[in-house]
Design an enzyme around this catalytic site. Structure first.
Site, PDB file in Angstrom:
ATOM      1  N   ASN A 149       0.736  -2.682   5.322  1.00 32.81           N
ATOM      2  CA  ASN A 149      -0.229  -1.153   5.375  1.00 32.81           C
ATOM      3  C   ASN A 149      -1.481  -1.248   4.802  1.00 32.81           C
ATOM      4  OD1 ASN A 149       0.003   1.781   5.784  1.00 32.81           O
ATOM      5  ND2 ASN A 149      -0.090   1.668   3.754  1.00 32.81           N
TER       6      ASN A 149
ATOM      7  N   VAL B   6      -3.559  -7.410  -2.359  1.00 27.94           N
ATOM      8  CA  VAL B   6      -3.201  -8.511  -1.165  1.00 27.94           C
ATOM      9  C   VAL B   6      -4.017  -9.164  -0.702  1.00 27.94           C
ATOM     10  CG1 VAL B   6      -1.732  -6.929  -0.331  1.00 27.94           C
ATOM     11  CG2 VAL B   6      -4.331  -6.634   0.139  1.00 27.94           C
TER      12      VAL B   6
ATOM     13  N   LYS C  52      -8.686  -4.537  13.036  1.00 29.01           N
ATOM     14  CA  LYS C  52      -7.731  -3.924  13.883  1.00 29.01           C
ATOM     15  C   LYS C  52      -7.555  -4.833  15.337  1.00 29.01           C
ATOM     16  CE  LYS C  52      -5.822  -1.197  10.472  1.00 29.01           C
ATOM     17  NZ  LYS C  52      -4.604  -1.477   9.636  1.00 29.01           N
TER      18      LYS C  52
ATOM     19  N   GLY D  62       1.064  -1.299  -0.302  1.00 37.87           N
ATOM     20  CA  GLY D  62       0.092   0.124  -0.129  1.00 37.87           C
ATOM     21  C   GLY D  62       0.836   0.692  -0.161  1.00 37.87           C
ATOM     22  N   ALA D  63       1.413   1.103  -1.048  1.00 43.75           N
ATOM     23  CA  ALA D  63       3.034   2.953  -0.715  1.00 43.75           C
ATOM     24  C   ALA D  63       2.203   3.462  -1.747  1.00 43.75           C
ATOM     25  CB  ALA D  63       4.275   1.724  -1.275  1.00 43.75           C
TER      26      ALA D  63
ATOM     27  N   TYR E 127     -14.028  -1.576  10.628  1.00 41.92           N
ATOM     28  CA  TYR E 127     -12.119  -1.362  10.930  1.00 41.92           C
ATOM     29  C   TYR E 127     -12.068  -1.352  11.829  1.00 41.92           C
ATOM     30  CZ  TYR E 127      -8.445   1.378   9.971  1.00 41.92           C
ATOM     31  OH  TYR E 127      -7.013   1.671   9.607  1.00 41.92           O
ATOM     32  N   ALA E 128     -12.626  -0.806  13.006  1.00 46.16           N
ATOM     33  CA  ALA E 128     -12.122  -1.730  14.276  1.00 46.16           C
ATOM     34  C   ALA E 128     -11.704  -2.931  14.501  1.00 46.16           C
ATOM     35  CB  ALA E 128     -13.217  -0.888  15.967  1.00 46.16           C
TER      36      ALA E 128
END
Length: 285
Positions: free
Chosen positions: A81, A55, A151, A13-14, A147-148
């Protein structure tokens, strides 16, 4: 003079934001960096090379990792990332398909990358894996449940993995930023099952998030934390990236849970937008 061989870093993800800042910071620190994105090489001069990588695809991950190994013979540092978020929404406002999609990138994509790289690190008896988590991985945000959840999964997976690999010379760390000024929020996936019941609260949270994003820290703050984790002789499991992230970690650890809970609701103005409760009716016995 002996030539110093640079360490090889692979950053997913760069193409922008945290990933781009991290790849540049590592390159400036002496790493030979391969960044990745779904689009691959991009126009313009960069301090690192870009490779095409999705990915969510086993074949794509194997091809990209294989290319780096073919050319360099090793990968010393993997920075996971790549990821995306869903715009503020109630947990029930995303379909199962959308829930699977965010986990496919944010969590299972990280696992694919790790599984592809770890065997090479094991053979060399050394390596670092740094996963970009979030403060939402220890302090969940209302209207950001999916999203939480990803993570939280990243944090748990990373801690277990670090225990497993450290005796083989490989260490795993999680970098946990708070709000960061990147194009990330511009690429939010909109909830695909919105409900009128959440419309007012959703709009209020979105407004508040936009207010905070206007003064958010730059992605270089996260890149600094990644470099610190990558170069530490005795790396920590978790690194808070930025002043807000450090304050939130302190509060989560030491403040009473009820106080933290009330602070979150006040900051997002949730109680002010709460739906009216239905009138109570008499119950016959």
């Amino acid at each position: 003079m002996n030539r110093i061989t640079p360490k090889i870093a692979l950053v997913t993800g760069a193409s922008s934001g945290i990933g781009q800042a991290t790849a540049e910071r590592l390159a400036n620190a002496g790493y030979k960096v391969f960044g990745t994105s779904r689009r691959g090489a991009q126009a313009g001069k960069q301090a690192f090379e870009m490779l095409a990588l999705d990915v969510t695809s086993d074949a794509s991950v194997e091809a990209a990792v294989g290319e780096v190994i073919r050319r360099e013979g090793r990968i010393d540092l993997l920075v996971n990332n790549a990821g995306f978020g869903v715009a503020p929404a109630g947990a029930e406002e995303s379909s199962m398909e959308q829930a699977r999609a965010i986990f496919e990138t944010n969590f299972f994509g990280l696992i694919r990358m790790t599984r592809a790289v770890v065997p090479h690190m094991r053979r060399h008896g050394s390596g670092r894996i740094i996963n970009i988590g979030s403060v939402l991985g220890f302090l969940p945000m209302p209207y950001g449940a999916l999203y939480a959840a990803t993570k939280h999964a990243v944090a748990g997976y990373s801690e277990s993995l670090d225990h497993e690999l450290r005796t083989r010379g490989i260490r795993v760390s999680v970098v946990e930023p708070a709000y960061t000024k990147t194009p990330f929020d511009a690429n939010f996936m909109e909830p695909d099952a919105t409900l009128d019941e959440y419309r007012e609260a959703r709009a209020g949270v979105t407004k508040r998030v936009n207010e905070v994003m206007a003064t958010a820290e730059q992605p270089g703050v996260v890149a600094d934390a990644v470099l610190k984790a990558a170069s530490a002789v005795r790396p920590q499991l978790k690194y808070a990236a930025g002043s807000l992230a450090k304050r939130l970690r302190f509060l989560r650890r030491f403040a009473p849970a009820a106080l933290v809970d009330a602070g979150i609701r006040k900051d997002l103005r949730l109680d002010a937008t709460a739906a009216p409760q239905p009138a109570r009716t008499a119950r016959a016995f």
